[in-house]
Scaffold this motif. Structure first.
Motif, PDB file in Angstrom:
ATOM      1  N   TYR A 103      -2.770  71.404 -59.086  1.00 63.82           N
ATOM      2  CA  TYR A 103      -2.203  70.880 -57.702  1.00 63.82           C
ATOM      3  C   TYR A 103      -2.831  71.798 -56.734  1.00 63.82           C
ATOM      4  O   TYR A 103      -2.094  72.674 -55.910  1.00 63.82           O
ATOM      5  N   PRO A 104      -4.070  71.490 -56.388  1.00 63.19           N
ATOM      6  CA  PRO A 104      -4.419  72.464 -54.975  1.00 63.19           C
ATOM      7  C   PRO A 104      -3.953  71.718 -53.892  1.00 63.19           C
ATOM      8  O   PRO A 104      -4.012  70.499 -53.472  1.00 63.19           O
ATOM      9  N   ARG A 105      -3.573  72.668 -52.972  1.00 62.08           N
ATOM     10  CA  ARG A 105      -2.798  72.252 -51.911  1.00 62.08           C
ATOM     11  C   ARG A 105      -3.316  73.395 -50.559  1.00 62.08           C
ATOM     12  O   ARG A 105      -3.480  74.486 -50.937  1.00 62.08           O
ATOM     13  N   VAL A 106      -3.708  72.835 -49.458  1.00 62.05           N
ATOM     14  CA  VAL A 106      -3.924  73.470 -48.478  1.00 62.05           C
ATOM     15  C   VAL A 106      -2.933  72.892 -47.246  1.00 62.05           C
ATOM     16  O   VAL A 106      -2.896  71.651 -46.769  1.00 62.05           O
ATOM     17  N   ILE A 107      -1.966  73.919 -46.818  1.00 59.06           N
ATOM     18  CA  ILE A 107      -0.738  73.471 -45.749  1.00 59.06           C
ATOM     19  C   ILE A 107      -1.017  74.164 -44.538  1.00 59.06           C
ATOM     20  O   ILE A 107      -1.418  75.463 -44.545  1.00 59.06           O
ATOM     21  N   LEU A 157       8.114  75.350 -44.569  1.00 59.05           N
ATOM     22  CA  LEU A 157       9.167  74.341 -44.231  1.00 59.05           C
ATOM     23  C   LEU A 157       8.860  73.430 -43.112  1.00 59.05           C
ATOM     24  O   LEU A 157       9.158  72.103 -43.424  1.00 59.05           O
ATOM     25  N   MET A 158       8.073  73.950 -42.259  1.00 58.97           N
ATOM     26  CA  MET A 158       7.556  72.889 -41.230  1.00 58.97           C
ATOM     27  C   MET A 158       6.095  72.739 -41.293  1.00 58.97           C
ATOM     28  O   MET A 158       5.687  71.735 -40.433  1.00 58.97           O
ATOM     29  N   GLY A 159       5.464  73.053 -42.260  1.00 56.20           N
ATOM     30  CA  GLY A 159       3.980  72.830 -42.292  1.00 56.20           C
ATOM     31  C   GLY A 159       3.802  71.072 -42.889  1.00 56.20           C
ATOM     32  O   GLY A 159       4.888  70.805 -43.653  1.00 56.20           O
ATOM     33  N   PHE A 160       2.667  71.042 -43.062  1.00 51.68           N
ATOM     34  CA  PHE A 160       1.976  69.904 -43.655  1.00 51.68           C
ATOM     35  C   PHE A 160       0.734  69.915 -44.420  1.00 51.68           C
ATOM     36  O   PHE A 160       0.132  70.701 -44.135  1.00 51.68           O
ATOM     37  N   THR A 161       0.616  69.153 -45.528  1.00 49.07           N
ATOM     38  CA  THR A 161      -0.426  69.315 -46.344  1.00 49.07           C
ATOM     39  C   THR A 161      -1.464  68.566 -45.716  1.00 49.07           C
ATOM     40  O   THR A 161      -1.364  67.217 -45.035  1.00 49.07           O
ATOM     41  N   LEU A 162      -2.851  69.044 -45.792  1.00 45.98           N
ATOM     42  CA  LEU A 162      -3.949  68.333 -45.026  1.00 45.98           C
ATOM     43  C   LEU A 162      -4.574  67.415 -46.067  1.00 45.98           C
ATOM     44  O   LEU A 162      -4.642  67.799 -47.238  1.00 45.98           O
ATOM     45  N   PRO A 163      -5.384  66.419 -45.644  1.00 45.19           N
ATOM     46  CA  PRO A 163      -5.942  65.409 -46.419  1.00 45.19           C
ATOM     47  C   PRO A 163      -7.220  66.104 -46.962  1.00 45.19           C
ATOM     48  O   PRO A 163      -7.508  65.618 -48.102  1.00 45.19           O
ATOM     49  N   HIS A 164      -7.966  66.879 -46.215  1.00 44.15           N
ATOM     50  CA  HIS A 164      -9.198  67.709 -46.940  1.00 44.15           C
ATOM     51  C   HIS A 164      -9.195  69.003 -45.954  1.00 44.15           C
ATOM     52  O   HIS A 164      -8.512  69.045 -44.779  1.00 44.15           O
ATOM     53  N   ALA A 165     -10.316  69.471 -46.153  1.00 37.53           N
ATOM     54  CA  ALA A 165     -10.404  70.864 -45.677  1.00 37.53           C
ATOM     55  C   ALA A 165     -11.243  70.974 -44.428  1.00 37.53           C
ATOM     56  O   ALA A 165     -11.474  72.021 -43.698  1.00 37.53           O
ATOM     57  N   LYS A 199       3.284  77.368 -59.166  1.00 40.74           N
ATOM     58  CA  LYS A 199       4.518  78.091 -59.516  1.00 40.74           C
ATOM     59  C   LYS A 199       5.227  78.809 -58.221  1.00 40.74           C
ATOM     60  O   LYS A 199       6.220  79.149 -58.154  1.00 40.74           O
ATOM     61  N   GLU A 200       4.153  79.138 -57.300  1.00 45.70           N
ATOM     62  CA  GLU A 200       4.529  79.749 -55.798  1.00 45.70           C
ATOM     63  C   GLU A 200       5.590  78.857 -55.074  1.00 45.70           C
ATOM     64  O   GLU A 200       6.424  79.326 -54.450  1.00 45.70           O
ATOM     65  N   LEU A 201       5.046  77.707 -54.841  1.00 46.17           N
ATOM     66  CA  LEU A 201       5.860  76.762 -54.251  1.00 46.17           C
ATOM     67  C   LEU A 201       5.990  75.494 -54.927  1.00 46.17           C
ATOM     68  O   LEU A 201       4.929  74.684 -55.029  1.00 46.17           O
ATOM     69  N   PRO A 202       6.845  75.411 -55.687  1.00 44.94           N
ATOM     70  CA  PRO A 202       6.954  73.992 -56.411  1.00 44.94           C
ATOM     71  C   PRO A 202       6.854  72.837 -55.595  1.00 44.94           C
ATOM     72  O   PRO A 202       7.179  72.746 -54.698  1.00 44.94           O
ATOM     73  N   LEU A 203       6.104  71.993 -56.277  1.00 42.83           N
ATOM     74  CA  LEU A 203       6.222  70.388 -55.684  1.00 42.83           C
ATOM     75  C   LEU A 203       7.581  69.562 -55.687  1.00 42.83           C
ATOM     76  O   LEU A 203       8.526  69.826 -56.807  1.00 42.83           O
ATOM     77  N   HIS A 204       7.951  69.055 -54.622  1.00 36.40           N
ATOM     78  CA  HIS A 204       8.897  68.032 -54.813  1.00 36.40           C
ATOM     79  C   HIS A 204       8.758  66.919 -56.032  1.00 36.40           C
ATOM     80  O   HIS A 204       7.818  66.521 -56.222  1.00 36.40           O
ATOM     81  N   SER A 260      19.103  66.100 -53.766  1.00 36.19           N
ATOM     82  CA  SER A 260      18.264  64.937 -54.267  1.00 36.19           C
ATOM     83  C   SER A 260      16.887  64.902 -53.941  1.00 36.19           C
ATOM     84  O   SER A 260      16.065  63.797 -54.177  1.00 36.19           O
ATOM     85  N   GLU A 261      16.408  66.112 -53.281  1.00 30.71           N
ATOM     86  CA  GLU A 261      15.135  66.291 -52.927  1.00 30.71           C
ATOM     87  C   GLU A 261      14.634  65.178 -51.855  1.00 30.71           C
ATOM     88  O   GLU A 261      13.242  64.530 -52.136  1.00 30.71           O
ATOM     89  N   ILE A 262      15.247  64.615 -51.118  1.00 27.78           N
ATOM     90  CA  ILE A 262      14.886  63.446 -50.214  1.00 27.78           C
ATOM     91  C   ILE A 262      14.060  64.142 -49.041  1.00 27.78           C
ATOM     92  O   ILE A 262      14.373  65.018 -48.455  1.00 27.78           O
ATOM     93  N   PRO A 263      12.973  63.769 -48.916  1.00 25.41           N
ATOM     94  CA  PRO A 263      12.215  64.387 -47.873  1.00 25.41           C
ATOM     95  C   PRO A 263      12.366  63.947 -46.415  1.00 25.41           C
ATOM     96  O   PRO A 263      11.963  62.820 -45.749  1.00 25.41           O
ATOM     97  N   LEU A 264      13.545  64.168 -46.097  1.00 23.02           N
ATOM     98  CA  LEU A 264      14.234  63.936 -44.636  1.00 23.02           C
ATOM     99  C   LEU A 264      13.378  64.281 -43.441  1.00 23.02           C
ATOM    100  O   LEU A 264      13.165  63.138 -42.620  1.00 23.02           O
ATOM    101  N   VAL A 265      12.633  65.130 -43.445  1.00 30.16           N
ATOM    102  CA  VAL A 265      11.663  65.235 -42.146  1.00 30.16           C
ATOM    103  C   VAL A 265      10.721  64.307 -41.995  1.00 30.16           C
ATOM    104  O   VAL A 265      10.304  63.803 -40.969  1.00 30.16           O
TER     105      VAL A 265
END
Length: 868
Positions: free
Chosen positions: A334-338, A343-351, A368-373, A430-435
């Motif tokens: 699960y490669p992710r760049v935020i 809490l307030m960040g968002f994942t980029l579509p590409h770098a 393991k550091e930041l589990p996915l929803h 319930s892990e609802i992405p409210l934001v």
């Protein structure tokens, strides 16, 4: 009672509703001092990196720019320019992906750097204390400074709104978002410049109290600030408890002052203005050093980074450049760049996304550091989101309305007050992405409001246009009316007439002159034609009014009736002679009659031979009335009528074959070829109608004797002749089936004198022989065929029906004869015919030609049939 300022000075703090305490994870990046990220080979600068409108591009592709050179410009407070972060050449101005959750694109300026980093510094104000605040605000705007805390609100616009309206200046140094340490390291490493920027802000705003709000988890930064603040600065460093999201503007105001910012309002409305630590640092660089906002501090954190820390990154630096330079090792699954915190960040579509003015952190966590929803589950109505909301909203209801796209209800429940801190989603079991729901609903509401504003502007422009057109029309009418009035007054003053009236008079005079000269211009030929037309019209009018004279037609009709009666009597006598076998007087037969009779006989014999080869059916040839020989035209008409009836009957009754009767033609039609054609056409039409009405139910019709009443009408006579021919054919078939000897009646000795007469007599004999054979073969049939009711002849329709039935029976008998393979009797042909074959051939050809001519006359005469 102490005032708010006195309470603040005494160290009183307030608290806000909700809030959470997530894991901070700040030690990953706060240990190392800030260092430079370097100059990438390409810089991508989106035109809009702040809240407000974008500026106008003032450079072109191919231009060489210097570091700090403005690339855009704008004249309004909500528009701040962008500057070249380094020297180089502009290679493109195109759409590029920006730092947005949806990966949207924006118009961007692409600079290819030259690694020279040549400066183009702006105006410096080291003596800012002697400058007017408005001048400093304009310098801040031209430096392109916007809020670096994350909102990106233009700093100059915020300062303008706070002039004379605020008494408290708050410097936000809380930095409550997990993982982010950009402000912490900036205060530790550049505390003196941060304090200098705060002094510039105090000079511009002139507040009663300046407060630096900082969380208690930044002890090193607190010590650094305290070391740079003197007693003359009147700056309070207030340490607040660590609680998320205490770094939000409204929440920090509540903690430090106890005042609450109203819904859909700003802090300036309650006398408080807030600026970020990074913004204060950028203001110092712009005013004192003359450097525009071309770089900012960015936190590089997360276990996927080999080198973590904070860097000075040039605006427009691709994130891929930073990932490569600082040892990014992507997670395998699960490669992710935020962009932003956890809490307030968002994942980029590409770098390949550039650093902008509001980019404060790049987080690259491992799984393991930041589990996915996991998967979103149904809401259990636990109210944990409402308890954690720092804005005292109802996240559960807002999520329902946002999901249902009920945006009116979302606005009613104050969705605009949501700061998108993510505390509700953090505590949701319930892990609802409210934001995410809130962001989408806000974007939709904003777009609808923009459409409404556009529609309102269009309506105003349309109404303004209508008013302008009406105003122009009224002015034009007034101008024309005034010009006409002035012209009349001028004409009256000079003694002249109105020019318009004079022109009208001249036109009328010309028309009158043309009317007077028109009669003289008419030519004699035209006048004669007009006179003839008028005379013709008068004659037609008189004829239309006159009573028609039909006396002549009545006399002709009476004469025709007398002739018809005489012919009926003569034909009746001849018919009786034929039925009784009485020989016909030879002196009544002329050469023309003999020729016609011979031609008819040959044609029928040829037709019978052809039908015998194709269908093995016998085409009987009956007697031809010798009376038709009185005129070759009448004979041809009679022959053509007989052939046409035979073909028509064969086409109309394919399933009920009937033999075509061609024996006798009524002599009553001989008086006039036109009458003959009319009679033949009427007979065909009635026969066809009768055949359609009775297609499958042939009635027994007697065919021995025909009532003399049919002689009163040529139509009835034609029907009687057709019945007689059918009887003759049937008798011939019966005689052939029983293999009886073919009777050959006596031939009139008068016909022996002429080969033509002999041929006619022979054909008649063969026809009678076939009829006798057919009658003998069909003896088992119960269908009576002896006598024909004389009443049939009284109605042409009944006569036509009888004829059609007779033909059908004859055809059926012919088919039976074919099935039994009865040989067709062939009689001897009178040797007298052979005496002169050339004469017979000539006579046959003449007869055929006359028949064709008669058929053409029938077609011409048919439309003008006159019934008596």
């Amino acid at each position: 009672m102490l005032s708010i300022i006195e309470q603040i000075k005494q160290g009183k703090l307030w608290d806000f509703h909700g809030g959470i305490h997530p894991a901070e994870n700040k030690l990953l990046s706060s240990k190392q001092p800030i260092k430079a990220a370097g100059i990438p080979s390409e810089l991508v600068l989106p035109l809009k990196q702040h809240i407000g409108s974008r500026g106008d591009i003032i450079v072109n592709i191919g231009d060489h720019v210097l570091k700090g050179q403005p690339l855009t410009q704008g004249d309004i407070a909500m528009c701040v320019p962008i500057h070249a972060p380094s020297s180089g050449t502009i290679t493109a101005i195109e759409q590029r992906t920006t730092a947005h959750p949806s990966g949207l694109t924006d118009l961007s300026i692409v600079i290819s750097t030259d690694n020279q980093d040549t400066w183009c510094r702006g105006t410096q104000y080291p003596d800012y204390q002697d400058r007017d605040p408005a001048e400093l605000i304009e310098a801040i705007r031209l430096a392109g400074i916007a809020g670096l805390g994350g909102a990106g609100f233009p700093t100059a616009r915020k300062l303008q709104g706070g002039l004379g309206n605020v008494d408290i200046l708050i410097i936000n140094a809380a930095e409550c978002e997990p993982y982010i340490t950009a402000d912490d390291r900036l205060m530790q490493d550049y505390a003196d410049e941060v304090i200098e920027g705060i002094r510039i802000l105090r000079h511009i705003i002139a507040p009663k109290l300046t407060i630096i709000g900082i969380e208690d988890n930044k002890p090193d930064a607190i010590k650094a600030l305290e070391a740079c603040v003197s007693e003359d600065d009147n700056i309070l460093i207030r340490v607040i408890p660590t609680k998320y999201p205490s770094g939000s503007s409204k929440q920090l105001v509540k903690i430090l002052t106890g005042r609450e910012v109203p819904s859909q309002a700003r802090s300036t409305s309650i006398g408080v203005i807030m600026q970020n630590v990074g913004t204060a640092f950028a203001i110092k660089r712009a005013i004192v050093d003359g450097e525009p906002l071309i770089e900012r501090v960015v936190t590089l954190t997360g276990e996927a980074f080999k080198e973590r820390g904070n860097v000075f990154a040039l605006l427009g630096t691709p994130i891929a450049y930073l990932l490569e330079k600082f040892g990014y090792q992507a997670d395998k699954k699960y490669p992710r760049v935020i962009i932003g915190g956890s809490l307030m960040g968002f994942t980029l579509p590409h770098a390949n996304v550039p650093i902008t003015k509001i980019t404060n952190c790049i987080l690259t966590p491992k799984r393991k550091e930041l589990p996915l929803h996991t998967y979103e589950m149904a809401c259990i109505r636990c109210s944990a989101c409402a308890d954690a909301c720092p804005s005292s909203l109802l996240p559960q209801q807002l999520q329902w309305y946002a999901k249902d796209k009920n945006y009116e209800k979302c606005e009613e429940y104050n969705l605009s007050d949501c700061i998108e801190c993510g505390a509700c989603a953090y505590v949701c079991p319930s892990e609802i992405p409210l934001v995410q729901y809130y962001r989408q609903a806000k974007a939709e509401i904003w777009e609808r409001k923009q459409d409404e504003m556009s529609a309102e502007r269009a309506r105003q422009r349309f109404e303004a246009k209508q008013q302008r057109m009406e105003r122009d029309k009224a002015e034009r009418e007034n101008r024309f009316a005034k010009a006409a009035t002035d012209r009349r007054q001028q004409m009256a003053t000079t003694g002249g007439d109105d020019a318009v009236a004079a022109a009208i008079a001249r036109v009328k005079a010309k028309q009158a002159a043309a009317t007077d000269t028109a009669p003289a211009a008419v030519k004699p030929a035209v006048a004669a034609a007009i006179a003839k037309a008028k005379a013709r019209q008068a004659a037609s009018t008189s004829e239309a009014n006159a009573v028609p004279d039909n006396s002549e037609m009545a006399a002709l009709r009476k004469q025709r009736k007398l002739q018809a009666r005489e012919q009926k009597a003569a034909k009746h006598a001849e018919l009786m002679q034929q039925q009784t076998g009485t020989e016909q007087p030879a002196e009544q037969v002329t050469d023309k009659k003999d020729a016609v009779a011979a031609a008819v006989a040959r044609a029928k014999a040829r037709k019978a031979a052809q039908q015998q080869q194709a269908t093995s059916a016998v085409e009987p040839t009956a007697e031809v009335n010798t009376d038709v020989a009185s005129d070759p035209k009448k004979a041809a008409v009679a022959a053509a009528v007989a052939r046409a009836k035979a073909r028509k009957a064969a086409q109309q009754a394919p399933s009920t074959p009937a033999a075509e009767a061609t024996d006798e033609v009524n002599a009553n039609v001989e008086s006039d070829p036109k009458k003959a054609a009319v009679a033949a056409a009427v007979a065909r039409a009635k026969a066809r109608k009768a055949a359609q009405q009775v297609p499958s139910t042939p009635a027994a019709e007697a065919t021995d004797e025909v009532n003399a009443n049919v002689e009163s009408d040529p139509k009835k006579a034609a029907v009687a002749a057709a019945v007689a021919r059918a009887k003759a054919r049937k008798a011939a078939q019966q005689e052939q089936a029983t293999a009886a000897a073919e009777p050959t009646p006596e031939v009139n000795t008068d016909v022996a004198s002429d080969p033509k007469k002999a041929a006619v007599a022979a054909a008649v004999a063969r026809a009678k022989a076939r009829k006798a054979a057919q009658q003998e073969q069909a003896t088992a049939a119960t269908e009576p065929t002896d006598e024909v009711n004389a009443n049939v002849a009284s109605d042409p329709k009944k006569a036509a029906v009888a004829a059609a039935v007779a033909r059908a029976k004859a055809r059926k008998a012919a088919q039976q004869e074919q099935a039994t393979a009865v040989a067709e009797p062939t009689d001897e042909v009178n040797a007298n015919v052979e005496s002169d074959s050339k004469k017979a051939a000539v006579a046959a050809a003449v007869a055929r030609a006359k028949a064709r001519k008669a058929a053409q006359q029938i077609n011409k005469v048919q439309p003008n049939i006159e019934e008596e």
